[in-house]
Design a protein around this motif. Structure first.
Motif, PDB file in Angstrom:
ATOM      1  N   GLU A  85       1.496   6.337  -7.194  1.00  0.00           N
ATOM      2  CA  GLU A  85       0.466   7.303  -7.593  1.00  0.00           C
ATOM      3  C   GLU A  85       0.997   8.733  -7.514  1.00  0.00           C
ATOM      4  O   GLU A  85       0.716   9.549  -8.391  1.00  0.00           O
ATOM      5  N   LYS A  86       1.768   9.040  -6.482  1.00  0.00           N
ATOM      6  CA  LYS A  86       2.356  10.372  -6.341  1.00  0.00           C
ATOM      7  C   LYS A  86       3.300  10.674  -7.502  1.00  0.00           C
ATOM      8  O   LYS A  86       3.253  11.764  -8.089  1.00  0.00           O
ATOM      9  N   ARG A 101       0.941   4.169  -2.974  1.00  0.00           N
ATOM     10  CA  ARG A 101       0.803   5.606  -2.732  1.00  0.00           C
ATOM     11  C   ARG A 101       1.963   6.369  -3.361  1.00  0.00           C
ATOM     12  O   ARG A 101       1.774   7.427  -3.964  1.00  0.00           O
ATOM     13  N   GLU A 102       3.174   5.830  -3.236  1.00  0.00           N
ATOM     14  CA  GLU A 102       4.344   6.481  -3.829  1.00  0.00           C
ATOM     15  C   GLU A 102       4.254   6.472  -5.356  1.00  0.00           C
ATOM     16  O   GLU A 102       4.546   7.478  -6.009  1.00  0.00           O
ATOM     17  N   SER A 121       0.838  -1.211   0.000  1.00  0.00           N
ATOM     18  CA  SER A 121       0.000   0.000   0.000  1.00  0.00           C
ATOM     19  C   SER A 121       0.867   1.252   0.000  1.00  0.00           C
ATOM     20  O   SER A 121       0.558   2.232  -0.688  1.00  0.00           O
ATOM     21  N   LYS A 122       1.954   1.226   0.744  1.00  0.00           N
ATOM     22  CA  LYS A 122       2.881   2.364   0.779  1.00  0.00           C
ATOM     23  C   LYS A 122       3.496   2.598  -0.597  1.00  0.00           C
ATOM     24  O   LYS A 122       3.600   3.737  -1.057  1.00  0.00           O
TER      25      LYS A 122
END
Length: 77
Positions: free
Chosen positions: A57-58, A54-55, A50-51
């Motif tokens: 997607e950023k 998120r990275e 999940s981390k």
């Protein structure tokens, strides 16, 4: 075709792809695919945490314009 590499991720396209713009991301830990339009959205994920998602997607948001331009150059010209 590799679009860019950052933080251990490689963002790329396959030459024979579906028409909807998307980008594949591979790292030592896994692989994922994200839609670029109409919104940035994870389409498939194989082993990215999940981390990491998120990275990813950023990074896609930061480079969205460049990724779309690369897509258009590669597939539409």
């Amino acid at each position: 075709m590799t679009v860019f590499k950052k933080n251990g991720y490689r963002f790329f396209f396959f030459s024979r792809e579906e028409e909807r713009p998307h980008v594949h991301v591979v790292s030592a830990d896994g692989e994922s695919k994200s839609w670029l339009e109409p919104e940035i959205e994870i389409a498939k994920n194989y082993y990215h945490s999940s981390k990491q998602i998120r990275e990813i997607e950023k990074l896609i948001k930061e480079k969205h314009y460049a990724i779309i331009n690369a897509w258009n150059m590669h597939f539409r010209n």
